[in-house]
Design a protein around this motif. Structure first.
Motif, PDB file in Angstrom:
ATOM      1  N   GLU A 144       1.606   0.036   6.683  1.00  0.00           N
ATOM      2  CA  GLU A 144       2.176  -0.198   8.114  1.00  0.00           C
ATOM      3  C   GLU A 144       3.376   0.712   8.402  1.00  0.00           C
ATOM      4  O   GLU A 144       3.689   0.938   9.440  1.00  0.00           O
ATOM      5  N   ARG A 145       4.243   0.879   7.396  1.00  0.00           N
ATOM      6  CA  ARG A 145       5.491   1.209   7.669  1.00  0.00           C
ATOM      7  C   ARG A 145       5.619   2.643   7.149  1.00  0.00           C
ATOM      8  O   ARG A 145       6.956   3.174   6.974  1.00  0.00           O
ATOM      9  N   ALA A 146       4.632   3.236   6.583  1.00  0.00           N
ATOM     10  CA  ALA A 146       4.413   4.896   6.308  1.00  0.00           C
ATOM     11  C   ALA A 146       4.757   5.555   7.395  1.00  0.00           C
ATOM     12  O   ALA A 146       4.342   5.201   8.459  1.00  0.00           O
ATOM     13  N   VAL A 147       5.688   6.623   7.368  1.00  0.00           N
ATOM     14  CA  VAL A 147       5.980   7.522   8.416  1.00  0.00           C
ATOM     15  C   VAL A 147       5.174   8.791   8.337  1.00  0.00           C
ATOM     16  O   VAL A 147       4.445   9.364   9.245  1.00  0.00           O
ATOM     17  N   GLU A 148       5.059   9.395   7.153  1.00  0.00           N
ATOM     18  CA  GLU A 148       4.243  10.627   6.678  1.00  0.00           C
ATOM     19  C   GLU A 148       2.698  10.472   6.887  1.00  0.00           C
ATOM     20  O   GLU A 148       1.976   9.285   6.299  1.00  0.00           O
ATOM     21  N   ASP A 149       2.015  11.175   7.510  1.00  0.00           N
ATOM     22  CA  ASP A 149       0.709  11.331   7.545  1.00  0.00           C
ATOM     23  C   ASP A 149      -0.126  11.125   6.201  1.00  0.00           C
ATOM     24  O   ASP A 149      -1.111  10.431   5.984  1.00  0.00           O
ATOM     25  N   ASN A 150       0.108  11.839   5.418  1.00  0.00           N
ATOM     26  CA  ASN A 150      -0.504  12.088   4.081  1.00  0.00           C
ATOM     27  C   ASN A 150      -0.176  10.910   3.327  1.00  0.00           C
ATOM     28  O   ASN A 150      -1.085  10.239   2.380  1.00  0.00           O
ATOM     29  N   VAL A 151       0.989  10.210   3.272  1.00  0.00           N
ATOM     30  CA  VAL A 151       1.268   8.839   2.700  1.00  0.00           C
ATOM     31  C   VAL A 151       0.394   7.600   3.439  1.00  0.00           C
ATOM     32  O   VAL A 151      -0.155   7.002   2.471  1.00  0.00           O
ATOM     33  N   THR A 152       0.296   7.900   4.647  1.00  0.00           N
ATOM     34  CA  THR A 152      -0.474   6.749   5.326  1.00  0.00           C
ATOM     35  C   THR A 152      -1.807   6.911   5.044  1.00  0.00           C
ATOM     36  O   THR A 152      -2.547   6.051   4.648  1.00  0.00           O
ATOM     37  N   ASP A 153      -2.511   8.083   5.011  1.00  0.00           N
ATOM     38  CA  ASP A 153      -3.833   8.175   4.415  1.00  0.00           C
ATOM     39  C   ASP A 153      -4.209   7.808   3.187  1.00  0.00           C
ATOM     40  O   ASP A 153      -5.291   7.263   2.721  1.00  0.00           O
ATOM     41  N   THR A 154      -3.299   8.149   2.109  1.00  0.00           N
ATOM     42  CA  THR A 154      -3.592   7.776   0.683  1.00  0.00           C
ATOM     43  C   THR A 154      -3.581   6.283   0.613  1.00  0.00           C
ATOM     44  O   THR A 154      -4.336   5.674  -0.057  1.00  0.00           O
ATOM     45  N   LEU A 155      -2.498   5.596   1.305  1.00  0.00           N
ATOM     46  CA  LEU A 155      -2.469   4.092   1.290  1.00  0.00           C
ATOM     47  C   LEU A 155      -3.565   3.364   1.835  1.00  0.00           C
ATOM     48  O   LEU A 155      -4.171   2.604   1.377  1.00  0.00           O
ATOM     49  N   LYS A 156      -4.075   4.080   2.862  1.00  0.00           N
ATOM     50  CA  LYS A 156      -5.343   3.635   3.412  1.00  0.00           C
ATOM     51  C   LYS A 156      -6.573   3.563   2.591  1.00  0.00           C
ATOM     52  O   LYS A 156      -7.501   2.750   2.569  1.00  0.00           O
ATOM     53  N   LYS A 157      -6.661   4.975   1.879  1.00  0.00           N
ATOM     54  CA  LYS A 157      -7.609   4.892   0.948  1.00  0.00           C
ATOM     55  C   LYS A 157      -7.693   4.053  -0.295  1.00  0.00           C
ATOM     56  O   LYS A 157      -8.650   3.328  -0.441  1.00  0.00           O
ATOM     57  N   SER A 158      -6.324   3.907  -0.748  1.00  0.00           N
ATOM     58  CA  SER A 158      -6.146   2.850  -1.670  1.00  0.00           C
ATOM     59  C   SER A 158      -6.458   1.451  -1.463  1.00  0.00           C
ATOM     60  O   SER A 158      -7.115   0.754  -2.059  1.00  0.00           O
ATOM     61  N   LEU A 159      -6.210   1.073   0.049  1.00  0.00           N
ATOM     62  CA  LEU A 159      -6.416  -0.386   0.322  1.00  0.00           C
ATOM     63  C   LEU A 159      -7.788  -0.443   0.539  1.00  0.00           C
ATOM     64  O   LEU A 159      -8.528  -1.469   0.209  1.00  0.00           O
TER      65      LEU A 159
END
Length: 453
Positions: free
Chosen positions: A230-245
């Motif tokens: 929820e607090r990630a700014v960069e798109d690729n970081v957000t996508d990676t966290l969503k995939k891990s979640l």
């Protein structure tokens, strides 16, 4: 006198560029904003003036691709980031005079000026313009994820530490090195290990984790990842966290329940606990059994909640659920010995409301004092009873006595429909459930004592 109309004159043969330099051979229609290549029937739509000029110059050189859309690579693997980095890896072997940062700048400029040449170098079949082209942000390390979580302002320190322990258990057990290493296979292997894990229990026995313990462990892991996502700014970081979640949601507790839950307190253990309790500790444990309270719920009680020998309140976890109990004479006598220092019943030595961690520490010391503890391998005493066992004992005793199931629900703080409102008006309706608990655990006195209004 009428003003003569201005002659339209000749059509403009150039477009005044945004930087002041005219672009000859290109014009823009004032009616619809479309661009027109002078001397041909070619028109196109492009809201950005810089990209329109770059496209026009590319058309003059004859290197315009067939499809002039977005920067789009043909998918080659399941990892889109790898597809995006692959063209630059091939370019690095051909252009060696640039650093990594300069290479990205040069690549963005080449896309604007000669996209056909870039397409040939990278192997990308369709290529167009991409604004603000920059390298993807590096993925955060596990230490950075933990630091972000420990700054959670709406979560207590105790809860933050529990979640952090669950996350570190996953990292150490699965042996993943970073976010990019989290896969479905690693997650399922960790789940199998947790299902088969054997732990030492507080009563001296050994056995697997209960379903509730496994659920708390898996929830903590997902909670830390969700907070960072929820607090990630960069798109690729957000996508990676969503995939891990998404992988973490595959974690499910084992269906085998070898450890019975709930686990009511034994009568002999209760008598030892009550005999060792004095002052606030005695009032606390009596309230926990009398009203089927968890220890966290008992310490939130205030003096205003006690009226006419009854307690009527609501569960904090489930705000609309009514919580009603009729106090025993032993409970009333123990509360009478507690000094009223503030609106809360249970306080610290400074007169402030006690917190959950302090109450848990008090209950642990009381259990050790009562002899309800065993020594572990290091010699430290571990209690064999927990703060939830008095509540389990009260709920079990009321059910064993064949008390109306709705009255048992109200005693536990569970919803039972419209009856909640009537019980709030007449709390003494719950007296049979409280009497059943008293009959089992307080054999010396069986009758309920309810103060008159």
């Amino acid at each position: 006198m009428t003003t003569p109309k201005k002659k339209p004159g000749r059509k403009r043969k150039h477009f005044p560029g945004p930087d002041g330099n005219p672009v000859f051979g290109l014009s823009r229609r004032p009616s619809d904003g479309r661009w027109r290549v002078i001397g041909t029937n070619t028109t196109f739509t492009e809201p950005n003036e810089y990209r329109a000029i770059a496209r026009f110059l590319s058309m003059q050189r004859g290197d315009e691709p067939e499809h002039w859309l977005q920067f789009a690579a043909q998918p080659r693997s399941a990892d889109p980031l790898a597809d995006f980095n692959a063209p630059l890896t091939r370019i690095e072997g051909q252009v060696k005079e640039f650093s990594t940062a300069e290479l990205w700048s040069w690549f963005a400029e080449q896309i604007r000026e000669s996209p056909k040449q870039v397409a040939a170098m990278t192997g990308i079949e369709e290529i167009g313009y991409l604004d603000n082209l920059k390298p993807p942000a590096p993925l955060p390390s596990f230490e950075e994820l933990e630091q972000v979580w420990m700054k959670h302002a709406r979560c207590s320190v105790l809860q933050r530490k529990k979640v952090l322990r669950a996350w570190r258990d996953f990292v150490e057990t699965s042996e993943v090195g970073g976010l990019g290493d989290i896969s479905k296979k690693a997650v399922l292997e960790y789940q199998d290990e947790v299902h088969a894990r054997i732990i030492a229990r507080k009563d001296g026995t050994e056995g697997p984790l209960s379903g509730k313990q496994q659920a708390h462990l898996f929830t903590g892991i997902r909670r830390l990842l969700k907070f960072n996502e929820e607090r990630a700014v960069e798109d690729n970081v957000t996508d990676t966290l969503k995939k891990s979640l998404a992988y973490m949601y595959a974690l499910k507790p084992s269906e085998k329940q070898n450890n019975p839950d709930p686990k009511p307190i034994e009568i002999e253990d209760w008598k030892k606990l009550l005999a060792a309790a004095q002052g606030q500790d005695r009032a606390m444990v009596l309230l926990m059994l009398n009203g089927a309270f968890y220890i966290q719920e008992a310490i939130r009680l205030q003096w205003d909640d006690i009226k006419n020998g009854c307690i009527v309140t609501h569960r904090q976890k489930r705000g609309e659920c009514v919580r009603v109990c009729v106090l025993w004479q032993e409970t009333i006598d123990a509360l009478a010995e507690v000094e009223q220092k503030c609106p809360s019943i249970f306080t610290t030595y400074l007169g402030l409301p006690i917190k959950a961690c302090g109450a848990q520490r008090r209950f642990k010391n009381l259990a050790i004092k009562a002899g309800l503890a065993v020594a572990d391998d290091s010699g430290e005493l571990k209690p064999t009873v927990t703060g939830s066992q008095p509540r389990d004992g009260a709920a079990t005793a009321a059910a064993e006595a064949n008390v109306n199931s709705d009255l048992c629900k109200i005693l536990r703080g569970h919803a039972c429909g419209i009856d909640d409102h009537y019980v709030k008006r007449n709390p003494k309706m719950v007296a049979p459930a409280c009497g059943a608990v008293q009959t089992k655990y307080m054999s010396d006195t069986v009758a309920l004592c309810i103060k008159a209004a």
